[in-house]
Every structure is written in C-alpha cells, then in structure tokens.
Write an enzyme that holds these catalytic residues in place. Sequence first.
Site, PDB file in Angstrom:
ATOM      1  N   LYS A 237       0.686  -1.209  -0.089  1.00  0.00           N
ATOM      2  CA  LYS A 237      -0.021   0.097   0.056  1.00  0.00           C
ATOM      3  C   LYS A 237       1.032   1.355  -0.131  1.00  0.00           C
ATOM      4  O   LYS A 237       1.624   1.483   0.994  1.00  0.00           O
ATOM      5  CB  LYS A 237      -1.115  -0.078   1.379  1.00  0.00           C
ATOM      6  CG  LYS A 237      -1.600   1.271   1.630  1.00  0.00           C
ATOM      7  CD  LYS A 237      -2.569   1.340   2.692  1.00  0.00           C
ATOM      8  CE  LYS A 237      -3.006   2.726   2.846  1.00  0.00           C
ATOM      9  NZ  LYS A 237      -4.002   2.649   4.394  1.00  0.00           N
ATOM     10  N   LYS A 249     -10.234  12.594   8.446  1.00  0.00           N
ATOM     11  CA  LYS A 249      -9.704  12.361   9.601  1.00  0.00           C
ATOM     12  C   LYS A 249      -9.737  13.631  10.491  1.00  0.00           C
ATOM     13  O   LYS A 249      -9.608  14.702  10.140  1.00  0.00           O
ATOM     14  CB  LYS A 249      -8.238  11.880   9.462  1.00  0.00           C
ATOM     15  CG  LYS A 249      -8.180  10.417   9.052  1.00  0.00           C
ATOM     16  CD  LYS A 249      -6.507   9.949   8.784  1.00  0.00           C
ATOM     17  CE  LYS A 249      -6.742   8.638   8.221  1.00  0.00           C
ATOM     18  NZ  LYS A 249      -6.879   7.480   9.078  1.00  0.00           N
ATOM     19  N   ASP A 260       1.568   6.622   5.300  1.00  0.00           N
ATOM     20  CA  ASP A 260       0.623   5.576   4.967  1.00  0.00           C
ATOM     21  C   ASP A 260       1.078   5.005   3.530  1.00  0.00           C
ATOM     22  O   ASP A 260       0.375   4.077   2.923  1.00  0.00           O
ATOM     23  CB  ASP A 260      -0.569   6.271   4.450  1.00  0.00           C
ATOM     24  CG  ASP A 260      -1.983   5.302   5.019  1.00  0.00           C
ATOM     25  OD1 ASP A 260      -1.620   4.322   5.506  1.00  0.00           O
ATOM     26  OD2 ASP A 260      -3.125   5.717   4.456  1.00  0.00           O
ATOM     27  N   ARG A 323      -7.462  -0.832   1.615  1.00  0.00           N
ATOM     28  CA  ARG A 323      -7.986  -1.959   1.197  1.00  0.00           C
ATOM     29  C   ARG A 323      -8.460  -2.075  -0.350  1.00  0.00           C
ATOM     30  O   ARG A 323      -8.613  -3.047  -1.119  1.00  0.00           O
ATOM     31  CB  ARG A 323      -9.314  -2.604   1.875  1.00  0.00           C
ATOM     32  CG  ARG A 323     -10.119  -1.567   2.083  1.00  0.00           C
ATOM     33  CD  ARG A 323     -11.055  -1.962   3.433  1.00  0.00           C
ATOM     34  NE  ARG A 323     -10.493  -1.407   4.540  1.00  0.00           N
ATOM     35  CZ  ARG A 323     -10.938  -1.715   5.973  1.00  0.00           C
ATOM     36  NH1 ARG A 323     -11.943  -2.119   6.198  1.00  0.00           N
ATOM     37  NH2 ARG A 323     -10.063  -1.163   6.799  1.00  0.00           N
TER      38      ARG A 323
HETATM   39  N1  BES Z   1      -4.263   4.612   6.936  1.00  0.00           N
HETATM   40  C1  BES Z   1      -5.046   4.369   7.758  1.00  0.00           C
HETATM   41  C2  BES Z   1      -4.699   3.247   8.980  1.00  0.00           C
HETATM   42  C3  BES Z   1      -3.606   3.657   9.974  1.00  0.00           C
HETATM   43  C4  BES Z   1      -4.210   4.257  11.287  1.00  0.00           C
HETATM   44  C5  BES Z   1      -2.388   3.828   9.671  1.00  0.00           C
HETATM   45  C6  BES Z   1      -3.126   4.565  11.975  1.00  0.00           C
HETATM   46  C7  BES Z   1      -1.511   4.315  10.627  1.00  0.00           C
HETATM   47  C8  BES Z   1      -1.866   4.575  11.734  1.00  0.00           C
HETATM   48  C9  BES Z   1      -6.363   3.775   7.040  1.00  0.00           C
HETATM   49  O1  BES Z   1      -6.381   3.866   5.583  1.00  0.00           O
HETATM   50  C10 BES Z   1      -7.639   4.168   7.784  1.00  0.00           C
HETATM   51  O2  BES Z   1      -7.717   5.177   7.758  1.00  0.00           O
HETATM   52  N2  BES Z   1      -8.192   3.213   8.470  1.00  0.00           N
HETATM   53  C11 BES Z   1      -9.461   3.274   9.151  1.00  0.00           C
HETATM   54  C12 BES Z   1     -10.428   2.080   8.347  1.00  0.00           C
HETATM   55  C13 BES Z   1     -11.824   2.499   9.065  1.00  0.00           C
HETATM   56  C14 BES Z   1     -12.474   3.401   8.434  1.00  0.00           C
HETATM   57  C15 BES Z   1     -12.591   1.230   8.928  1.00  0.00           C
HETATM   58  C16 BES Z   1      -9.031   3.317  10.205  1.00  0.00           C
HETATM   59  O3  BES Z   1      -8.359   2.296  10.761  1.00  0.00           O
HETATM   60  O4  BES Z   1      -9.590   3.910  11.249  1.00  0.00           O
HETATM   61 ZN    ZN Z   2      -4.815   4.693   4.861  1.00  0.00          ZN
HETATM   62 ZN    ZN Z   3      -7.621   5.903   5.534  1.00  0.00          ZN
END
Ligand code: BES
Ligand code: ZN
Ligand code: ZN
Length: 468
Positions: A237, A249, A260, A323
């Site tokens: 990714k 966010k 990321d 994903r």
């Molecule tokens: N890049 C983030 C995940 C992440 C979180 C990486 C903290 C590094 C540190 C990912 O794309 C994301 O935002 N995931 C969400 C998924 C949710 C919306 C189901 C998450 O984990 O909050």
């Molecule tokens: Zn992400």
């Molecule tokens: Zn994300």
Amino acid sequence: MQITLVTQPFAALEADALVSYVFEESDPVQGRVAEIDKAAAGLLRKLAKSGELTGKWNNATLRKIAGSALRYLKARSVKNFALFVREGHATEETAQAIAEGALAANFETDKYKTDKKNDKNIDSVQIAGYSDLERAAGDKGLSKGRIIADAQNFARDLINEPANKLTPRIMAEKAEAMAREAGLAVEVLDEKRIADLRMGALLSVAQGSPEPPRVMVVTYTPANLKPGAPVIGLVGKAVTFDTGGISIKPADGMEKMKYDMAGGATMLGVMRALAALKPSVKVICVVPSTENMPGGKAQKPGDIQTAMSGKTIEVLNTDAEGRLILADGIHYAKQLGATHLVDAATLTGAIVVALANINVGVFGSDQAFTDKLLASSKAAGEKMWQMPIDDDYRDFIKGTVADIQNISSGKGGGAITGAMFIKEFTGDTPWIHLDIAGTAWNDDAKPWLAKGPTGVALRTLVHLIMSY
Ligand code: BES
Ligand code: ZN
Ligand code: ZN
C-alpha cells in the site's frame, strides 16, 4: 560508515571503544568477558559486584545490542568501536545481525535539517572475536547484513519523506531509479494505463486528488528460472497521504499519515535487497500509489465502485482506502503470474488497538505459507502475531446493494474486516496480509533505532524469499 570483520586477538584490537555483552547468569564475568576484565584491571568484576553488569539490559538480540551500542557511543562523539562477540558466537548469522543492527541504528531523520550535527558520526565498526577459520562465514554474513540494512534504510528514507516531497509520481520515479540501479525490470503504470486496465477501486481513491495515481511494477527474475517454481507477488500500500477523503480524519496527528505508503516502500526495499542477494524464485512487486484527498471530485460514502476483478464495492467509509487500492494491486499481481501473495499495508488503527506498536498483525489464508513467514519473522528479529480470518467473519463485509462493502457495520474486529476485504481478491492463491499500521513508525526513539520510520517486515520478507 564502514563495517569490517577482524580476526586479531582481543589484545591486538585497535578501537576507541570496545563493546561486548553478558547474559543473565550467576557470574557475568566469564569467557571472553573475563579476558576483557583482565585487560581492564578487574573493572568489570567490580561492576558485576555492584550489580551494574547484568544480562537484563536490552539483551533480546544481537541486532539490538549492536544498534544500542552504536547510538550510545555516537551520542558521546565516539568515532569507532569494536564489537567483540562472545565465545561460540562467531557465525554468519551473528555478523549479519550485527551489520543489520549497526547500519539500521545509524540511520537518522535529519535530511531536512540545515544545521546537521555532523560532528557526531561513527566512522567505523569492527566486528571482532572471529578466528581466521571463522572469517569466511563472518564475511558472508556481514555482506548480507549490509545489503539488507541498506535496503531497509532506503525504505525508511522514502517513508520519512513528507507528502509534498513524495507524491505518487515522485515515488514512481524513485522506484524506477532504484530498479535501474539494481538491475531490476520496472514498469510504471500512469493514470491512463490504470484506467485502461479498469482498476476502478484504485481510481476511486485517486479521484479526490489533482495528483494522478501510479502503479509501480518491479520484477526480479532469477538467472535459471525453474518451471513450476513459485512466483512470489509482493503488493504494498502506498497512499502518499491519507486525509481520510470525505470521511475526513481529525486534524490532531493527521501529519503522521505521510507514512501511509510504508507498505509500498517496504516492498520496494525488499526488491532492492533481492537484486543483490539473488534468490532462486521469481518475485513480482506491485505498488499501487495515490493520495486520499477530499477534493471536489472525491468519492462519497455510499458510492459503488467496480474493482479490476469485476467485484462491486460499496464505499461506506472513504478512509478505508488502503483495502481498495490493494484489491486492484492484488488482482493485477495475480494476472502477472503470482502464485503466492504477500501484502504489507498500514491498513487499520484497529491493529494498533490489538497489538500496539509491538507486533505486526499477520493474516494468512494458507497455514503452511503463514508458518513459513512466521519462522522468517523470528529469524529476522521482527515480532509478528497471527490473527484469525475464518469464514465466520465473511458476513462483516457482505454488501447490502453491491457485492461487498469496505467496512463492517459496528461489528468490531476492524483489522480482521480489512483483511477479509482484501481476501476477496486473492481467490485460491495462498496469501498473507501484514498490517503494519502500528509498527511502521516509532513514535519514540528506541536505544537501537531513531524515532520515525522502522522499515518493519522488510527483513522478514527477504528471509522468506531467500528460503525458497
Ligand atoms: N491509513 C489508515 C490506517 C492507519 C491508522 C495507519 C493509524 C497508521 C496509523 C487507514 O487508511 C484508515 O484510515 N483506516 C481506518 C479504517 C476504518 C475507516 C474502517 C481506520 O483504521 O480508522
Ligand atoms: Zn490509509
Ligand atoms: Zn484511511
């Protein structure tokens, strides 16, 4: 920084500092440590008596010992040191671990500081305690360790770049330059090729940004490719910045989302190491890259997208974008001939809740393949922990109006949901998913590693591929 392996006896070593290590044992001053004690006029014996010399400090692995020693001495302006390995330790693995530990520890994140503290630099490290007979093995380990640590630092350097200095286009240029220099085949798909290939899941994330997406494809082919041998597909990714998109966010800490793209950088680093280590299997690395931005054309929660595989996806949360891009990356890697898949991704905050910043989350569809990876993680000194993905979780991603949805609806198990979503695109191909969201970035400096990007999973994957 130079690292050499030397074979002169302890008394003939020339260095500004001498490093060795003790175990948790009744008498820490024994074996080679007793030799040092003699030369130091009983100083170590005194330390042992006062309880200061015990095997408790940070004694997990030689990598950490070498790394901690380097950072400790560097901070005190020491220029060079010899690491005297203990009796029975003068092996290939030891030299490799010391080289890896020292070179990774020497990495600093001061690239954009204009007043670098250049006076604090280690010029050279000597790996000592090897006999002439042990030299060949030691030199081999040293050269492997150097290749692997340089690759890890290459990945860390990319991960550390801020998003304005590393867009998908710039990342692709860097991947091309690395591949050319290493002698690997490389192809970069631009937004037109990506559209022609119908990578609708990747494009749906990219549409919110004026920066176009890229897919990097780097291939290693062994000189004598055996028919029927496995072809490893590595998919990483590479979201160069994740704002969350329309499901935006919170501002607090959002700057960290420059990392990321760590999964993609790590896979490129693996390829860089493989070019020099020359495994006997073919490896195809696919790195889909995009920004995740809330621009005027951004996808909206509820939008339905068609992935390259033909599956339809309800995007219920635009922040679950990793994903989506992996779905197309995985499908493409299979199309290119991968028989075994590994993906690495900073995929979920939920894996940080489950495993903190200690273990990589491992999800596998084939237990034999997963066991092989877990064994490699132990050998490489990278902690990983297997998580479940049995069929009972399939419901979590069942779509209401499309085939699947990209988040579960209030069921918990966020990291598993992410893995189940990716699994949909792997079919019968043995596959492992590494969620490195908690481990790709050190929020605090460790004695053996600077604060910031870790390059985690690279050493494990190199070990895995070299074991075929
Ligand atoms: N890049 C983030 C995940 C992440 C979180 C990486 C903290 C590094 C540190 C990912 O794309 C994301 O935002 N995931 C969400 C998924 C949710 C919306 C189901 C998450 O984990 O909050
Ligand atoms: Zn992400
Ligand atoms: Zn994300």
